[in-house]
Design a protein around this motif. Structure first.
Motif, PDB file in Angstrom:
ATOM      1  N   GLY A 162      53.080  33.691  40.218  1.00 31.74           N
ATOM      2  CA  GLY A 162      52.535  33.447  40.825  1.00 31.74           C
ATOM      3  C   GLY A 162      50.865  33.550  39.633  1.00 31.74           C
ATOM      4  N   ASP A 163      50.515  34.436  38.979  1.00 30.16           N
ATOM      5  CA  ASP A 163      49.874  33.741  37.717  1.00 30.16           C
ATOM      6  C   ASP A 163      50.276  32.760  36.972  1.00 30.16           C
ATOM      7  OD1 ASP A 163      48.361  36.241  38.721  1.00 30.16           O
ATOM      8  OD2 ASP A 163      49.480  37.677  37.690  1.00 30.16           O
ATOM      9  N   PRO A 195      54.742  23.371  37.438  1.00 25.70           N
ATOM     10  CA  PRO A 195      54.102  24.930  37.543  1.00 25.70           C
ATOM     11  C   PRO A 195      55.328  26.405  38.242  1.00 25.70           C
ATOM     12  CG  PRO A 195      53.104  23.403  38.398  1.00 25.70           C
ATOM     13  CD  PRO A 195      54.108  22.127  37.883  1.00 25.70           C
ATOM     14  N   LEU A 240      47.912  25.971  35.982  1.00 31.89           N
ATOM     15  CA  LEU A 240      46.815  25.189  36.674  1.00 31.89           C
ATOM     16  C   LEU A 240      45.297  24.813  36.138  1.00 31.89           C
ATOM     17  CD1 LEU A 240      48.173  25.472  40.690  1.00 31.89           C
ATOM     18  CD2 LEU A 240      48.356  23.274  39.483  1.00 31.89           C
ATOM     19  N   ASP A 241      45.196  26.078  36.280  1.00 29.32           N
ATOM     20  CA  ASP A 241      44.155  26.134  35.451  1.00 29.32           C
ATOM     21  C   ASP A 241      43.548  25.625  33.955  1.00 29.32           C
ATOM     22  OD1 ASP A 241      43.044  27.578  37.953  1.00 29.32           O
ATOM     23  OD2 ASP A 241      43.220  29.488  37.524  1.00 29.32           O
ATOM     24  N   LYS A 300      49.000  29.912  38.739  1.00 30.78           N
ATOM     25  CA  LYS A 300      47.875  29.637  38.285  1.00 30.78           C
ATOM     26  C   LYS A 300      47.616  29.184  36.607  1.00 30.78           C
ATOM     27  CE  LYS A 300      43.101  31.940  40.330  1.00 30.78           C
ATOM     28  NZ  LYS A 300      42.169  31.607  38.798  1.00 30.78           N
ATOM     29  N   ASP A 301      47.603  29.497  36.105  1.00 29.50           N
ATOM     30  CA  ASP A 301      47.471  30.011  34.111  1.00 29.50           C
ATOM     31  C   ASP A 301      47.721  28.185  34.713  1.00 29.50           C
ATOM     32  OD1 ASP A 301      46.574  30.869  31.976  1.00 29.50           O
ATOM     33  OD2 ASP A 301      48.930  30.436  31.267  1.00 29.50           O
TER      34      ASP A 301
END
Length: 380
Positions: free
Chosen positions: A20-21, A253, A27-28, A24-25
């Motif tokens: 998950g990290d 992702p 996408l961010d 998220k990394d």
């Protein structure tokens, strides 16, 4: 109410640490594409994707990263291989334990003059390779088969079938949906190995792929064509790998999430993962053998199986048992035919289906004991 997940044959939960990290990394902080940008960050990301291909090669004993293809899922992978390879007059052999990811594409190809034969498996889901031999003809171009049943967990003898295929010059296509990340797989004798990210590989849904031998890849026509970021001046699909089979934007992702799960699997060890899951299955199967009115579908021991255990509740409605497990005990299972009607006919559980318990790497012995206690209350 306690919530307990026992449906890992459908999709593993929870995912491996860091998955998950990683998503998220991306996408961010790094939401760009690969093969579509003339800037360093895009090139760096392309190297990351290449590294995931290499990780998969390491897991499955392949030395051809360029022949590691990403798709939206294993069903897409099998369709790309089967539709792209088979043509009018060809014949293919499969088994009676297959998921619809194999059976429906084969059925859909029959109007095109392609025929298939189904090798009958035993009542416990196992396969005598002589059944494969019985169906091979001069028109047979391939065998397509699952590595292990998603219904009852029985493991099929893919390496023995690989020997048969090699001697006869036909291709072997393996559906590793249930075994990738759980069993050691050596694809040296396999022509195409299809995998999915969201089961034993402990990563995201919406990502799958296949590893394929170069000579086999040359014989497959792309089913999906479009942009690849390469050879853009041409209206024909590139023939270089992996571009030949990767039209459109990759699920980056999910690929980066897969990178983290593969790192976890490598650090933990596939054998250790399998041994833990089988300890859980062993505790469960031993208890179910003592239950009256419960039939263990498939193998009733730990030999040649995964931690996928289907039960048929004699005298009860299986769907009601599954619903009670969820509503009264918070135990999540899957009831029905599991997208594998031929397998259920082989196991003599058609059309009623079974209640499937599939224990994963992150389940515990306490989880299994809770399921056993719940079933004891339901069955008495």
């Amino acid at each position: 109410m306690k919530k307990l997940y026992a449906d890992n044959a459908s999709s593993s939960f929870p995912k491996a640490p860091g998955v998950g990290d990683a998503v998220k990394d991306y996408l961010d902080n790094a939401g760009y594409n690969v093969n579509r940008g003339g800037y360093g960050a895009s090139y760096d990301l392309a190297i990351e994707v290449l590294n995931v291909r290499k990780q998969l090669c390491g897991l499955f004993n392949s030395n051809e990263p360029k022949n590691t293809i990403f798709t939206p899922g294993i069903t897409y992978s099998l369709n790309i291989i089967l539709q792209g390879f088979l043509k009018d007059g060809d014949h293919i052999v499969t088994t009676s334990m297959e998921h619809n990811a194999v059976m429906r594409p084969l059925h859909a190809l029959t109007p095109s003059g392609i025929t298939y034969s189904v090798a009958k498996c035993r009542l416990d889901g196992s396969l005598d390779v002589a059944e494969i031999l019985k169906h091979i003809t001069n028109q047979t171009k391939a065998v397509a088969m699952t590595h292990a049943s998603n219904v009852c967990g029985t493991v099929l003898p893919i390496y023995d079938v690989a020997d048969i295929c090699k001697k006869r010059g036909i291709k072997l296509i393996v559906d590793a949906a249930q075994t990738a990340g759980v069993l050691d797989i050596d694809m040296s004798g396999i022509d195409a190995l299809a995998f999915t990210s969201h089961k034993g590989l402990l990563a995201l849904p919406g990502l799958g792929g296949f590893l394929i031998k170069s000579d086999f890849a040359e014989q497959i026509k792309p089913v999906i064509t479009g942009g690849t970021g390469s050879f853009t001046h041409q209206l024909t699909q590139p023939t270089v790998m992996p571009d030949k089979f990767e039209a459109g934007t990759l699920n980056i992702p999910a690929i980066l999430g897969l990178k983290k799960s593969l790192e976890y699997i490598e650090a933990t060890g596939v054998e250790a993962i399998y041994e833990k899951e089988m300890r859980l299955a062993g505790t469960f199967i031993e208890a179910m053998q003592r239950f009256s009115g419960v039939r263990i579908v498939g193998k009733n021991d730990l030999d040649g199986r995964l931690a996928v255990v289907s039960l048929d509740f004699i005298g009860k409605d299986n769907s009601e048992v599954s619903a009670a497990l969820d509503s009264e005990y918070g135990i999540m299972t899957r009831c029905g035919l599991h997208c594998s009607p031929l397998a259920h006919k082989t196991l003599q559980t058609y059309p009623g289906g079974t209640v499937r318990f599939s224990f994963g790497h992150f389940n515990t012995i306490e989880d299994v004991k809770y399921v056993i206690s719940a079933l004891n209350e339901i069955c008495t």
